[in-house]
Design an enzyme around this catalytic site. Structure first.
Site, PDB file in Angstrom:
ATOM      1  CB  ALA A  55      43.314  20.683  36.949  1.00 43.92           C
ATOM      2  CD  GLU A  94      31.480  17.578  35.560  1.00 44.16           C
ATOM      3  OE1 GLU A  94      32.126  18.057  36.520  1.00 44.16           O
ATOM      4  OE2 GLU A  94      30.563  16.752  35.697  1.00 44.16           O
ATOM      5  CD  GLU A  96      35.504  13.417  36.583  1.00 41.01           C
ATOM      6  OE1 GLU A  96      36.105  12.905  35.618  1.00 41.01           O
ATOM      7  OE2 GLU A  96      34.987  14.540  36.543  1.00 41.01           O
TER       8      GLU A  96
HETATM    9  C1  1HE Z   1      45.455  20.738  41.579  1.00 39.01           C
HETATM   10  C2  1HE Z   1      44.637  20.070  40.654  1.00 39.01           C
HETATM   11  C3  1HE Z   1      43.317  19.735  41.080  1.00 39.01           C
HETATM   12  C4  1HE Z   1      46.544  20.405  39.744  1.00 39.01           C
HETATM   13  N1  1HE Z   1      42.959  20.082  42.329  1.00 39.01           N
HETATM   14  N2  1HE Z   1      45.031  21.067  42.814  1.00 39.01           N
HETATM   15  N3  1HE Z   1      40.960  16.232  37.696  1.00 39.01           N
HETATM   16  C5  1HE Z   1      42.111  15.607  37.712  1.00 39.01           C
HETATM   17  O1  1HE Z   1      42.213  14.462  38.084  1.00 39.01           O
HETATM   18  C6  1HE Z   1      43.289  16.411  37.192  1.00 39.01           C
HETATM   19  C7  1HE Z   1      44.368  16.531  38.244  1.00 39.01           C
HETATM   20  N4  1HE Z   1      45.508  17.301  37.735  1.00 39.01           N
HETATM   21  C8  1HE Z   1      46.388  16.802  36.843  1.00 39.01           C
HETATM   22  O2  1HE Z   1      46.277  15.711  36.323  1.00 39.01           O
HETATM   23  C9  1HE Z   1      47.557  17.665  36.528  1.00 39.01           C
HETATM   24  O3  1HE Z   1      47.750  18.580  37.605  1.00 39.01           O
HETATM   25  C10 1HE Z   1      47.434  18.479  35.227  1.00 39.01           C
HETATM   26  C11 1HE Z   1      47.508  17.529  34.022  1.00 39.01           C
HETATM   27  C12 1HE Z   1      46.153  19.293  35.166  1.00 39.01           C
HETATM   28  C13 1HE Z   1      48.615  19.494  35.144  1.00 39.01           C
HETATM   29  O4  1HE Z   1      49.827  18.804  35.311  1.00 39.01           O
HETATM   30  P1  1HE Z   1      51.137  19.632  35.739  1.00 39.01           P
HETATM   31  O5  1HE Z   1      52.292  18.663  35.747  1.00 39.01           O
HETATM   32  O6  1HE Z   1      51.262  20.849  34.901  1.00 39.01           O
HETATM   33  O7  1HE Z   1      50.848  20.191  37.220  1.00 39.01           O
HETATM   34  P2  1HE Z   1      50.957  19.434  38.639  1.00 39.01           P
HETATM   35  O8  1HE Z   1      52.401  19.413  39.071  1.00 39.01           O
HETATM   36  O9  1HE Z   1      50.241  18.144  38.651  1.00 39.01           O
HETATM   37  O10 1HE Z   1      50.156  20.430  39.574  1.00 39.01           O
HETATM   38  C14 1HE Z   1      50.600  21.763  39.773  1.00 39.01           C
HETATM   39  C15 1HE Z   1      49.851  22.293  40.976  1.00 39.01           C
HETATM   40  O11 1HE Z   1      48.480  22.341  40.675  1.00 39.01           O
HETATM   41  C16 1HE Z   1      49.989  21.407  42.199  1.00 39.01           C
HETATM   42  O12 1HE Z   1      49.902  22.249  43.319  1.00 39.01           O
HETATM   43  P3  1HE Z   1      51.191  22.601  44.233  1.00 39.01           P
HETATM   44  O13 1HE Z   1      50.637  23.493  45.302  1.00 39.01           O
HETATM   45  O14 1HE Z   1      51.732  21.273  44.727  1.00 39.01           O
HETATM   46  O15 1HE Z   1      52.147  23.293  43.300  1.00 39.01           O
HETATM   47  C17 1HE Z   1      48.746  20.548  42.125  1.00 39.01           C
HETATM   48  O16 1HE Z   1      48.350  20.017  43.373  1.00 39.01           O
HETATM   49  C18 1HE Z   1      47.747  21.570  41.617  1.00 39.01           C
HETATM   50  N5  1HE Z   1      46.609  20.925  40.975  1.00 39.01           N
HETATM   51  N6  1HE Z   1      45.332  19.876  39.534  1.00 39.01           N
HETATM   52  C19 1HE Z   1      43.790  20.736  43.149  1.00 39.01           C
HETATM   53  N7  1HE Z   1      42.458  19.132  40.268  1.00 39.01           N
HETATM   54  C20 1HE Z   1      32.045  18.299  40.550  1.00 39.01           C
HETATM   55  S1  1HE Z   1      32.839  16.836  40.466  1.00 39.01           S
HETATM   56  C21 1HE Z   1      34.153  17.054  39.390  1.00 39.01           C
HETATM   57  C22 1HE Z   1      35.059  15.863  39.471  1.00 39.01           C
HETATM   58  C23 1HE Z   1      36.446  16.205  39.054  1.00 39.01           C
HETATM   59  O17 1HE Z   1      36.716  17.223  38.460  1.00 39.01           O
HETATM   60  S2  1HE Z   1      37.652  15.084  39.484  1.00 39.01           S
HETATM   61  C24 1HE Z   1      39.158  15.976  39.193  1.00 39.01           C
HETATM   62  C25 1HE Z   1      39.719  15.538  37.930  1.00 39.01           C
END
Ligand code: 1HE
Length: 266
Positions: free
Chosen positions: A70, A122, A142
């Protein structure tokens, strides 16, 4: 440092090794959808710095759970309330890890599934081969999160899909999957089970001579960074070393003896 010690040292990655030199390195934070926190990035720097020297001949990069990765750990980033220089230094550690992958000389085959988004894309783009299944999807969210890529997407993702597609992905949140993802260059394989295929490709790569693989998985990337003139010069130097290596003689002899496999379309 032994392989066993390395296996014990890591918490957010799991390392499995096989007799044929194929390692499987698995992202192991499925509860967080394998989001990359700063600790995981440090573990990647450590593991990818050492894998080749510890005997890895090819690596399958896999993930636990339904999603490959993610991206940036958004919760850690939110809580840390970082200053610009903190985040810059963090990005440099991402680059360190991903450069160790791309330039490390050991073939890395990414077994993709579910979300391959943001920093997860990435990470995948630093592998040498990307294998997707029918549930794999790619995005750069992003733009929608008020962020910008910091783990090399401007170089590697732009290289895979081209500048215009990358800009579109970031501006509009466009998601690619299936055959379209292969067509635009995000993955090279679309299969039923990405893990099975990635393991096959890794085993096949591990049969090549290590020095040949080193050139393929290091020199090509370096040469892309050079002028055509310098790249041609560097290519001749690398070929001079690789193409005269002692272990290649048996393979050349087998061709001359007509015992080596021929190149066939099937
Ligand atoms: C996370 C993250 C995360 C999930 N950081 N904790 N990345 C994003 O914008 C992607 C963000 N994530 C999502 O869109 C979704 O989580 C997913 C499509 C990947 C998965 O969906 P789903 O329904 O299976 O899971 P969820 O209910 O959204 O998340 C489950 C748990 O994972 C939840 O934690 P919990 O403790 O509340 O159970 C979420 O908070 C956690 N989680 N994704 C932290 N990304 C060097 S610069 C790079 C720039 C970037 O990468 S920007 C990030 C882009």
């Amino acid at each position: 440092m032994s392989v066993e010690r390395l296996k014990q040292e890591v918490q957010n990655l799991r390392i499995e090794t096989e007799e044929n030199g194929v390692w499987t390195i698995t992202l192991a934070r499925p509860a967080k959808r394998n989001a990359l926190d700063s600790h995981t990035v440090e573990e990647m720097v450590e593991v990818f710095s050492k894998a080749g020297r510890l005997g890895a001949k090819a690596i399958v990069l896999a993930a636990e759970g339904d999603h490959f990765c993610a991206g940036l750990d958004l919760i850690e980033h939110h809580d840390a309330d970082r200053r610009p220089e903190d985040f810059m230094h963090l990005c440099l550690r991402w680059h360190e890890a991903f450069n160790k992958m791309e330039y490390g000389g050991v073939p890395i085959i990414a077994a993709l599934k579910g979300a391959v988004v943001g920093g997860g894309l990435e990470l995948a783009s630093a592998a040498h081969i990307r294998v997707a299944d029918h549930g794999t999807y790619f995005a750069l969210p992003e733009g929608q999160r008020g962020l910008f890529t910091g783990g090399g997407a401007t170089i590697r993702v732009a290289d895979l899909v081209g500048k215009a597609r990358m800009v579109d992905m970031m501006l509009t949140g466009r998601v690619y999957k299936g055959l379209e993802a292969v067509d635009v260059g995000l993955a090279q394989y679309l299969v039923e089970d990405s893990m099975v295929t990635a393991r096959e490709l890794a085993a096949r790569s591990a049969d090549n001579l290590p020095l040949t693989n080193f050139a393929i998985c290091s020199a090509i990337s370096h040469m892309q960074n050079m002028s055509a003139l310098d790249a041609a010069y560097a290519e001749s130097v690398v070929a001079g070393i690789v193409n005269t290596q002692e272990p290649a003689r048996a393979r050349l002899k087998a061709f001359a003896d007509k015992t080596a496999a021929r190149v066939r379309p099937e």
